[in-house]
Design an enzyme around this catalytic site. Sequence first.
Site, PDB file in Angstrom:
ATOM      1  N   ASP A   1      26.473  34.938  13.313  1.00 62.41           N
ATOM      2  CA  ASP A   1      27.334  35.115  13.599  1.00 62.41           C
ATOM      3  C   ASP A   1      27.830  35.938  15.625  1.00 62.41           C
ATOM      4  OD1 ASP A   1      30.384  35.249  13.781  1.00 62.41           O
ATOM      5  OD2 ASP A   1      30.393  37.749  14.092  1.00 62.41           O
TER       6      ASP A   1
ATOM      7  N   ASP B   1      30.490  37.194  17.747  1.00 62.06           N
ATOM      8  CA  ASP B   1      31.552  37.716  18.389  1.00 62.06           C
ATOM      9  C   ASP B   1      30.989  39.332  17.754  1.00 62.06           C
ATOM     10  OD1 ASP B   1      32.913  36.875  20.763  1.00 62.06           O
ATOM     11  OD2 ASP B   1      33.702  35.309  19.680  1.00 62.06           O
TER      12      ASP B   1
END
Length: 219
Positions: A11, A13
């Site tokens: 991922d 953020d």
Amino acid sequence: MVAPPSLLVFDWDGTLMDSTAHITRSIQRACADLGLPVPERERASHVIGLGLRDAMRVACPGLAESDYGGMVEAYKRNYLAGEETVELFPGVREALQAYRQAGYFLAVATGKGRPGLDRALEASGLAGLFDATRTVNECASKPDPEMLDQLTDYFGVERGASLMVGDTTHDLLMAKNARVPGCGLAQGAHPRQQLEAVAPLAVFDDFAGFDTWLTSLPR
């Protein structure tokens, strides 16, 4: 002993980029700009990792469907106003370089849109380290497994030889739906207790803890 994966999917953020607080504030400020009830920090941060429209459905449950577009634009204005202040977590750049040299395939699966991810990759100098990336512009929003389905197919890697690394339950549920092992990082949007409830392979306090674990695996 856990077998080392071939494909590492991250991922963005809250996992590689320390952007959780800025995203949360941007959601809250967008609501304030539009005269909407401002969600508390926990609700605003919980939606991080989802596509923007899905995120706004959770953060602003009373918002009419026809008003989602305006809310998304207000969020983008607030996020872009402070985007340059957001930095990578300590050690991320060096670790990714080491993973690439060690022969891992590296990928990103993110709730960001394609323009936002491309800006972040350019600004961080990480673009050349990733072999493939997927965003909500190409795939369904997490926890739908489409991003991981596409990435494992793209690399021709068995799902059990892949690993999803993220800071939210959205990431870990996507991994579970794709039948891919997942590791949680309790440094971002969702607390350790929520991550552990999804029963991932492991949960680490931060990226450094994950790196220590990964590099200890024999290859």
